[in-house]
Design a protein around this motif. Structure first.
Motif, PDB file in Angstrom:
ATOM      1  N   ARG A 180      51.683  32.828  39.364  1.00 35.09           N
ATOM      2  CA  ARG A 180      50.238  33.045  39.279  1.00 35.09           C
ATOM      3  C   ARG A 180      49.787  33.964  40.416  1.00 35.09           C
ATOM      4  O   ARG A 180      50.371  33.944  41.494  1.00 35.09           O
ATOM      5  CB  ARG A 180      49.509  31.713  39.446  1.00 35.09           C
ATOM      6  CG  ARG A 180      49.515  30.852  38.217  1.00 35.09           C
ATOM      7  CD  ARG A 180      48.743  29.575  38.481  1.00 35.09           C
ATOM      8  NE  ARG A 180      49.422  28.715  39.443  1.00 35.09           N
ATOM      9  CZ  ARG A 180      48.845  27.668  40.037  1.00 35.09           C
ATOM     10  NH1 ARG A 180      47.582  27.392  39.790  1.00 35.09           N
ATOM     11  NH2 ARG A 180      49.511  26.914  40.878  1.00 35.09           N
ATOM     12  N   LYS A 311      51.548  41.543  36.659  1.00 41.45           N
ATOM     13  CA  LYS A 311      52.006  40.928  35.413  1.00 41.45           C
ATOM     14  C   LYS A 311      52.911  41.898  34.643  1.00 41.45           C
ATOM     15  O   LYS A 311      53.996  41.529  34.193  1.00 41.45           O
ATOM     16  CB  LYS A 311      50.773  40.559  34.587  1.00 41.45           C
ATOM     17  CG  LYS A 311      51.035  40.001  33.218  1.00 41.45           C
ATOM     18  CD  LYS A 311      49.731  39.425  32.654  1.00 41.45           C
ATOM     19  CE  LYS A 311      49.895  38.940  31.238  1.00 41.45           C
ATOM     20  NZ  LYS A 311      49.815  40.029  30.247  1.00 41.45           N
ATOM     21  N   ALA A 336      38.615  31.532  38.997  1.00 41.80           N
ATOM     22  CA  ALA A 336      39.990  31.535  38.488  1.00 41.80           C
ATOM     23  C   ALA A 336      40.820  30.470  39.212  1.00 41.80           C
ATOM     24  O   ALA A 336      41.707  29.853  38.606  1.00 41.80           O
ATOM     25  CB  ALA A 336      40.618  32.913  38.658  1.00 41.80           C
ATOM     26  N   CYS A 337      40.542  30.240  40.487  1.00 37.06           N
ATOM     27  CA  CYS A 337      41.240  29.168  41.222  1.00 37.06           C
ATOM     28  C   CYS A 337      40.813  27.810  40.694  1.00 37.06           C
ATOM     29  O   CYS A 337      41.628  26.920  40.489  1.00 37.06           O
ATOM     30  CB  CYS A 337      40.919  29.229  42.710  1.00 37.06           C
ATOM     31  SG  CYS A 337      41.673  30.618  43.543  1.00 37.06           S
ATOM     32  N   GLN A 339      39.904  27.064  37.879  1.00 34.96           N
ATOM     33  CA  GLN A 339      40.504  26.814  36.564  1.00 34.96           C
ATOM     34  C   GLN A 339      42.026  26.744  36.615  1.00 34.96           C
ATOM     35  O   GLN A 339      42.667  26.575  35.596  1.00 34.96           O
ATOM     36  CB  GLN A 339      40.096  27.930  35.593  1.00 34.96           C
ATOM     37  CG  GLN A 339      38.613  27.966  35.310  1.00 34.96           C
ATOM     38  CD  GLN A 339      38.214  29.206  34.517  1.00 34.96           C
ATOM     39  OE1 GLN A 339      38.849  30.252  34.633  1.00 34.96           O
ATOM     40  NE2 GLN A 339      37.177  29.083  33.711  1.00 34.96           N
ATOM     41  N   ARG A 341      44.006  29.200  37.162  1.00 33.91           N
ATOM     42  CA  ARG A 341      44.679  30.441  36.782  1.00 33.91           C
ATOM     43  C   ARG A 341      45.258  31.138  38.005  1.00 33.91           C
ATOM     44  O   ARG A 341      46.254  31.838  37.914  1.00 33.91           O
ATOM     45  CB  ARG A 341      43.712  31.378  36.057  1.00 33.91           C
ATOM     46  CG  ARG A 341      43.369  30.905  34.644  1.00 33.91           C
ATOM     47  CD  ARG A 341      42.501  31.912  33.924  1.00 33.91           C
ATOM     48  NE  ARG A 341      41.133  31.931  34.434  1.00 33.91           N
ATOM     49  CZ  ARG A 341      40.511  33.004  34.887  1.00 33.91           C
ATOM     50  NH1 ARG A 341      41.139  34.166  34.913  1.00 33.91           N
ATOM     51  NH2 ARG A 341      39.263  32.939  35.324  1.00 33.91           N
ATOM     52  N   TYR A 342      44.580  31.006  39.149  1.00 27.72           N
ATOM     53  CA  TYR A 342      45.098  31.554  40.400  1.00 27.72           C
ATOM     54  C   TYR A 342      45.495  30.389  41.306  1.00 27.72           C
ATOM     55  O   TYR A 342      44.904  29.312  41.242  1.00 27.72           O
ATOM     56  CB  TYR A 342      44.020  32.370  41.145  1.00 27.72           C
ATOM     57  CG  TYR A 342      43.611  33.683  40.521  1.00 27.72           C
ATOM     58  CD1 TYR A 342      44.111  34.106  39.290  1.00 27.72           C
ATOM     59  CD2 TYR A 342      42.699  34.500  41.183  1.00 27.72           C
ATOM     60  CE1 TYR A 342      43.696  35.313  38.741  1.00 27.72           C
ATOM     61  CE2 TYR A 342      42.284  35.713  40.631  1.00 27.72           C
ATOM     62  CZ  TYR A 342      42.779  36.103  39.406  1.00 27.72           C
ATOM     63  OH  TYR A 342      42.358  37.293  38.879  1.00 27.72           O
TER      64      TYR A 342
END
Ligand code: ADP
Ligand code: ZN
Ligand code: ZN
Length: 718
Positions: A180, A311, A336-337, A339, A341-342
């Motif tokens: 990630r 990516k 994003a963190c 969630q 995702r990061y």
């Protein structure tokens, strides 16, 4: 992904050339070639009457093409292949293809613009000559190439730094999946740069070919970063990439990165497109900074592209990690963190127990109107000076006064070409437009009524410099010498090297009070500043732009971050002069509570369905008159409505909202009228699909007087 398909017709090459968006040229042009050339090869091809640089692109998936491929006989042959240059990697090509698609530009335009200008301009012969010249200045001695980076001058890492690095390099929780992206959330002065240095060292040690890209938002910050990296990696070839370089320097840096000789690339947003075949790490420092979003051309976000690039590099077979860092992350990255995702890495402590400054609000409502400096601020400044420490006063407006006005008739120093006032610069007694550059000498009397009493209204940094000198005229340094005040802004730093020289003065302690614009509030590691004051932050509190509070909070946190970086200095202070001391933004600022502030902001955004809970694009039109700009957008608006209607059918909702055209807040610049319209999508994919179907239609909406139109995907300023 069609880019991987290489079923090309023998002798036919698909080539990307610089063709503007919305021109009628297809994305790729076909040429014949006697020799087979790999995708990513650089070639020179005829285009109209010119010969231009092109990039051999992956053959499109033929099964998806309705028309038969063109017969070789009708095609123009390529002029010259440039084999010395090697080829651009497939990850690079996919990044450029993504960027073109996502930001709605033509592939050729985006891909060719990502190459250094000299590469595009020199003909094959000139290039060959240029390539023979080794770029000695940048290359380390050959025998040291294999040596590992020296880490000798590294300090012992703090526990938080050690932890952040361990987490960043921890093997992926889910084997086989991408690492990630990581967000390093570290207070100002918590030692983020040290984490970057170690990450780079680790990646370079991990593989003898690995390359690392480190981005900073401002060209100003590159020399400082470069110095730190050069001091640490004495054995490595390091190149920089930013817009202040000459074309020859840019080509040289580009070639060193492209040939993988340079293992460390430091640069501003443009460096995200560097060709680096073994890229294994991308670092984006101060990732929240708006400078990562380009304000012209494709208007891409280098931060977002960094995440995408890591990516793509990984998907193409060699793993590449991305590390975003900030004390005040963008709400997008923070979300994003939240969630998952990061990956979130946190460093709360400042190095060496240095404490974050205490917030002091000066309530300007209780002071007589026109008060320049709140008395307690002046008193605090005197104490700072008496202790031999430094203070930073900042104001986001350069020049002497933002407008010159006549009391008698109401005349103001409007720019004849823009819907803005010309700024009064006292040093050369000029009126200068900061938008179009129009400059005139200050008139002796009001041009309308002849009144000789025209006066500056408001203040910029030049006036601030004058006022603070006056306010502290009786104050002396501890040793009895006069105070030294230095101003740093775009006007004092026009000459090459001026900024570095001025910063050096501050670092050397030759300055007591530093006056500046936001230029000096970010990134710099000032050791002796113990007081920072924001003199006029109120305008941003009530801006119509929904991102203004986020930006102001980040600006003030970053500015505060310049103070008290040295624990031995006395307790640091951050002053804000405001007429709204009760504003919740200040409460969060007083606590240095980014998280609380981010949460509250995100809640508001969620309620209003604003980014990051929705996705936006702006269509902008420029024309000779406002009517034409708006009429063009009206046509676009009608087309959009027709589309969303047909897209809806009897189903509920396309998730696309199209707003009617409006003039831009700065409506006219250099005699060009500007208008815009907003499109919002509830999902990225829906917005992308809509834009891809909608924008090509606009090409046929010809209007007399229309100069250009452009789309800004994920705009930062509305
Ligand atoms: P940030 O980028 O988080 O604002 P910096 O990386 O500039 O902070 O670090 C602040 C200062 O602390 C710098 O002068 C740096 O050299 C110093 N520093 C960083 N890490 C350490 C450490 N582990 N030990 C001692 N000094 C450190
Ligand atoms: Zn007048
Ligand atoms: Zn102007």
């Amino acid at each position: 992904m069609p880019a991987k398909n290489n079923t090309s017709v023998p002798g036919v090459l698909q080539v990307a050339v610089a063709a503007p968006a919305h021109s009628d040229l297809p994305a790729l042009l076909s040429y014949s070639s006697e020799q087979p050339l790999a995708a990513g090869s650089l070639v020179r091809v005829p285009l109209g009457s010119r010969e231009v640089l092109g990039i051999v692109w992956d053959a499109p998936d033929l099964s998806s093409l309705a028309a038969a491929p063109p017969a070789t006989a009708t095609l123009k042959p390529i002029e010259a292949a440039l084999p010395e240059l090697g080829h651009l990697s497939s990850a690079w090509r996919q990044l450029l293809a993504f960027s073109a698609r996502y930001y709605q530009r033509s592939l050729g335009e985006v891909a060719l613009a990502a190459l250094p200008p000299q590469l595009r301009e020199l003909d094959a012969l000139q290039l060959a000559r240029r390539l023979k010249k080794p770029a000695r200045a940048f290359t380390p001695a050959a025998d040291s190439l294999a040596a590992s980076p020296s880490l000798t001058s590294s300090p012992t890492l703090t526990d938080e730094q050690t932890q952040a690095l361990a987490d960043f390099f921890a093997p992926s929780q889910q084997p086989g999946l991408l690492q990630r992206p990581a967000l390093l959330m570290g207070s100002t002065g918590s030692g983020k740069t040290e984490v970057y240095l170690h990450s780079v060292a680790r990646v370079l040690q991990g593989s003898p070919t690995a390359q690392a890209l480190v981005m900073v938002p401002e060209i100003n910050l590159t020399p400082q970063l470069e110095a730190r990296f050069r001091a640490r990696f004495t054995q490595e070839c390091i190149v920089t990439m930013h817009s202040g370089m000459t074309p020859a320097q840019r080509l040289s840096s580009w070639l060193l990165a492209h040939s993988a000789q340079a293992r460390i690339i430091l640069g501003t947003r443009m460096s995200i497109f560097a060709s680096a075949p073994h890229l294994a790490l991308i670092i984006v420092d101060e990732e929240h900074d708006a400078s990562y979003k380009s304000q012209d051309g494709a208007r891409h976000s280098a931060r977002d592209l960094a995440v995408m690039r890591a990516k793509l590099e990984t998907e193409n077979g060699h793993s590449c990690q991305v590390l975003l860092g900030s004390a005040t992350p963008s709400l997008e990255s923070w979300q994003a963190c939240e969630q998952g995702r990061y990956l979130r890495l946190q460093m709360h402590q400042r190095i060496g127990q240095a404490r974050l400054p205490q917030l002091r609000l000066a309530d300007m409502r209780v002071l007589p109107r026109g008060t320049l400096f709140a008395p307690p601020l002046l008193a605090a400044l005197q104490e700072v000076v008496a202790r031999g420490e430094q203070a930073l006063l900042f104001l986001n407006r350069r020049g002497y006064a933002p407008v010159l006005a006549c009391d008698a008739c109401g005349w103001k120093s409007e720019c004849p070409h823009c819907s803005a006032y010309r700024v009064f610069h006292k040093s050369d007694r000029s009126l200068r437009c900061h938008h179009c550059g129009h400059t005139e000498r200050v008139p002796r009397a009001c041009p309308e009524c002849g009144n000789i009493d025209i006066a500056p209204l408001g203040r910029g940094t030049q006036k601030l410099e004058e006022q603070i000198a006056l306010a502290l005229i009786d104050v002396k340094q501890a040793d009895g010498n006069a105070l030294r005040i230095l101003r740093i802004d775009a006007d004092t730093t026009k000459l090459k090297g001026a900024l570095q020289a001025q910063l050096a003065q501050v670092h050397a302690g030759e300055v007591d009070i530093l006056v500046g614009t936001q230029m000096v509030t970010k990134g710099h590691d000032f050791r002796r500043i113990s007081l920072v004051a924001a003199l006029d932050a109120d305008a941003a509190l009530f801006s119509s732009d929904f991102r203004a509070p986020e930006r102001l909070f980040a600006l003030l946190m970053q500015a505060a971050g310049r103070a008290g970086r040295d624990a031995s200095a006395s307790a640091a202070q951050m002053w804000v002069q405001t007429r709204n001391p009760g504003h919740p933004l200040f409460a969060a600022l007083a606590q240095h509570d980014y998280e609380g502030y981010a949460r509250a902001q995100l809640q508001e955004r969620a309620q209003a369905q604003l980014p990051p809970f929705s996705y936006q694009a702006l269509l902008r039109a420029e024309a000779r008159s406002q009517e034409v700009a708006q009429a063009f957008l009206q046509d676009a608006f009608a087309a959009a409505q027709a589309m969303t209607n047909t897209m809806t059918g009897d189903k509920a909702n396309t998730g696309i909202t199209v707003y009617p055209p409006v003039p831009m807040s700065l409506q006219r610049v250099a005699d060009v009228e500007r208008a815009q319209m907003l499109v919002e999508g509830s999902a990225r994919g829906a917005l992308q699909a809509f834009l891809a179907a909608w924008l090509p239609q606009l090409r046929s909406f010809k209007r007399k007087g229309l100069i250009r139109f452009a789309v800004d995907v994920d705009p930062l300023q509305i």
